[in-house]
Write an enzyme that holds these catalytic residues in place. Structure first.
Site, PDB file in Angstrom:
ATOM      1  N   ILE A 244       0.882  -1.355  -0.205  1.00 41.45           N
ATOM      2  CA  ILE A 244      -0.057  -0.047   0.003  1.00 41.45           C
ATOM      3  C   ILE A 244       0.880   1.193   0.050  1.00 41.45           C
ATOM      4  CG2 ILE A 244      -0.023   0.301   2.485  1.00 41.45           C
ATOM      5  CD1 ILE A 244      -3.156   0.843   1.835  1.00 41.45           C
TER       6      ILE A 244
ATOM      7  N   ASN B  89      -1.668   1.554  15.810  1.00 45.74           N
ATOM      8  CA  ASN B  89      -2.058   1.136  17.315  1.00 45.74           C
ATOM      9  C   ASN B  89      -2.394   2.561  18.132  1.00 45.74           C
ATOM     10  OD1 ASN B  89       0.271   2.373  18.676  1.00 45.74           O
ATOM     11  ND2 ASN B  89       1.396   0.968  17.411  1.00 45.74           N
TER      12      ASN B  89
ATOM     13  N   ASP C  56       1.836  -0.549   9.649  1.00 43.49           N
ATOM     14  CA  ASP C  56       2.210   0.739  10.229  1.00 43.49           C
ATOM     15  C   ASP C  56       3.644   1.139   9.980  1.00 43.49           C
ATOM     16  OD1 ASP C  56       1.814   2.810  11.869  1.00 43.49           O
ATOM     17  OD2 ASP C  56       1.505   1.737  13.624  1.00 43.49           O
TER      18      ASP C  56
ATOM     19  N   SER D 288      -6.587  -5.001  10.979  1.00 43.68           N
ATOM     20  CA  SER D 288      -6.659  -6.032  12.073  1.00 43.68           C
ATOM     21  C   SER D 288      -6.301  -7.388  11.627  1.00 43.68           C
ATOM     22  CB  SER D 288      -8.015  -6.041  12.748  1.00 43.68           C
ATOM     23  OG  SER D 288      -8.214  -5.002  13.435  1.00 43.68           O
TER      24      SER D 288
ATOM     25  N   GLY E  47      -3.597  -8.594  10.675  1.00 39.07           N
ATOM     26  CA  GLY E  47      -2.057  -9.331  10.815  1.00 39.07           C
ATOM     27  C   GLY E  47      -1.984  -9.558  12.301  1.00 39.07           C
TER      28      GLY E  47
HETATM   29  N1  AR6 Z   1       0.849  -2.998   2.273  1.00 35.77           N
HETATM   30  C1  AR6 Z   1      -0.183  -3.765   2.337  1.00 35.77           C
HETATM   31  N2  AR6 Z   1      -0.776  -4.633   3.234  1.00 35.77           N
HETATM   32  C2  AR6 Z   1       0.314  -4.854   4.265  1.00 35.77           C
HETATM   33  C3  AR6 Z   1       1.557  -4.365   4.182  1.00 35.77           C
HETATM   34  C4  AR6 Z   1       1.883  -3.443   3.293  1.00 35.77           C
HETATM   35  N3  AR6 Z   1       2.979  -2.698   3.014  1.00 35.77           N
HETATM   36  N4  AR6 Z   1       2.397  -4.893   5.312  1.00 35.77           N
HETATM   37  C5  AR6 Z   1       1.190  -5.608   6.067  1.00 35.77           C
HETATM   38  N5  AR6 Z   1      -0.020  -5.831   5.155  1.00 35.77           N
HETATM   39  P1  AR6 Z   1      -0.830  -5.593  10.602  1.00 35.77           P
HETATM   40  P2  AR6 Z   1      -2.994  -5.189  12.494  1.00 35.77           P
HETATM   41  C6  AR6 Z   1      -1.064  -6.562   5.619  1.00 35.77           C
HETATM   42  O1  AR6 Z   1      -0.169  -6.441  11.462  1.00 35.77           O
HETATM   43  O2  AR6 Z   1      -3.543  -6.579  12.268  1.00 35.77           O
HETATM   44  C7  AR6 Z   1       1.281  -2.978  14.223  1.00 35.77           C
HETATM   45  O3  AR6 Z   1       2.426  -2.948  14.901  1.00 35.77           O
HETATM   46  C8  AR6 Z   1      -0.711  -7.655   6.539  1.00 35.77           C
HETATM   47  O4  AR6 Z   1      -0.451  -8.838   5.723  1.00 35.77           O
HETATM   48  O5  AR6 Z   1      -0.008  -4.633   9.753  1.00 35.77           O
HETATM   49  O6  AR6 Z   1      -4.142  -4.040  12.284  1.00 35.77           O
HETATM   50  C9  AR6 Z   1       0.335  -1.551  14.451  1.00 35.77           C
HETATM   51  O7  AR6 Z   1       1.281  -0.660  15.181  1.00 35.77           O
HETATM   52  C10 AR6 Z   1      -2.509  -7.806   7.139  1.00 35.77           C
HETATM   53  O8  AR6 Z   1      -3.211  -8.423   6.203  1.00 35.77           O
HETATM   54  O9  AR6 Z   1      -2.102  -4.648  11.184  1.00 35.77           O
HETATM   55  C11 AR6 Z   1      -0.552  -2.272  15.643  1.00 35.77           C
HETATM   56  O10 AR6 Z   1       0.166  -2.606  16.998  1.00 35.77           O
HETATM   57  C12 AR6 Z   1      -2.913  -6.386   7.188  1.00 35.77           C
HETATM   58  O11 AR6 Z   1      -1.930  -5.579   6.300  1.00 35.77           O
HETATM   59  C13 AR6 Z   1      -0.648  -3.423  15.151  1.00 35.77           C
HETATM   60  O12 AR6 Z   1       0.640  -3.881  14.166  1.00 35.77           O
HETATM   61  C14 AR6 Z   1      -2.857  -5.824   8.648  1.00 35.77           C
HETATM   62  O13 AR6 Z   1      -1.777  -6.317   9.314  1.00 35.77           O
HETATM   63  C15 AR6 Z   1      -1.864  -3.527  13.942  1.00 35.77           C
HETATM   64  O14 AR6 Z   1      -2.305  -4.781  13.545  1.00 35.77           O
END
Ligand code: AR6
Length: 177
Positions: free
Chosen positions: A15, A28, A38, A121, A123
């Site tokens: 993204i 977060n 993030d 949410s 990941g």
């Molecule tokens: N582009 C698109 N999607 C992505 C990318 C990217 N570069 N990187 C990961 N994803 P997550 P959460 C996907 O863990 O579950 C952080 O530490 C990934 O495969 O990023 O909302 C924050 O600070 C997954 O399907 O977010 C919070 O503490 C989706 O993005 C916590 O993680 C979300 O995964 C939030 O957890």
């Protein structure tokens, strides 16, 4: 696919490189960065992002706040805080829906026409992908049905092909409802 005046698409990839008016960050509640998408957004936007985030005073689960995009192609970043999955009986679907609605409302408030969502949410926070995709697509389509003239383009951005297929199917089902 189309909902009223809005083109809806599922995009497979990172993204951080996308050229939308805003990309949404799955943050977060501190808004000071983290892992996953993030961390990737903060690295790509550069250090000025965290300076602006420090001024925002955090963000509650289900709400959203906006910053500039800095080094990103996207002009803005909308930071939202998804729920941690605790089995599904603790209001997680409602809170996730609130993330999408809050982000859309913030974008509308800034007259933005295009925005890209990650799978909030799904990941580190552990929300099952099919359930998250159903909430995400239904919530966005409900918003667009109620307010059809606001957005030109909205993307659901998935990091892998498995997630993209799940979102594609959820989007087709939500459009039939
Ligand atoms: N582009 C698109 N999607 C992505 C990318 C990217 N570069 N990187 C990961 N994803 P997550 P959460 C996907 O863990 O579950 C952080 O530490 C990934 O495969 O990023 O909302 C924050 O600070 C997954 O399907 O977010 C919070 O503490 C989706 O993005 C916590 O993680 C979300 O995964 C939030 O957890």
């Amino acid at each position: 696919m189309q909902s009223g005046a809005t083109c809806l698409e599922v995009v497979n990839g990172d993204i951080t490189g996308l050229d939308y008016d805003a990309i949404v960050n799955a943050a977060n509640s501190s808004l000071l960065g983290g892992g996953g998408v993030d961390g990737a957004i903060h690295r790509a936007a550069g250090p000025d992002l965290v300076h602006e985030c420090r001024l925002l005073g955090g963000c509650k689960t289900g709400q959203a706040k906006i910053t500039k995009g800095y080094r990103l192609k996207a002009r803005y970043i909308i930071h939202t805080v998804g729920p941690v999955w605790r089995g599904g009986d603790f209001g997680e679907p409602e809170l996730l829906a609130s993330c999408y609605r809050s982000s859309l409302n913030v974008a509308r408030g800034h007259q933005l026409e295009s925005m890209a969502f990650p799978a909030i949410s799904t990941g580190i926070y552990g929300f099952p992908m099919p359930a998250a995709a159903a909430v995400a697509t239904r919530t966005v389509i409900e918003f667009l049905v109620a307010q059809p003239e606001i957005f030109r383009k909205i993307a659901f951005v998935c990091f892998d092909v498995g997630a993209s297929a799940i979102f594609q199917q959820a989007l087709s089902e939500a459009l039939r409802m």
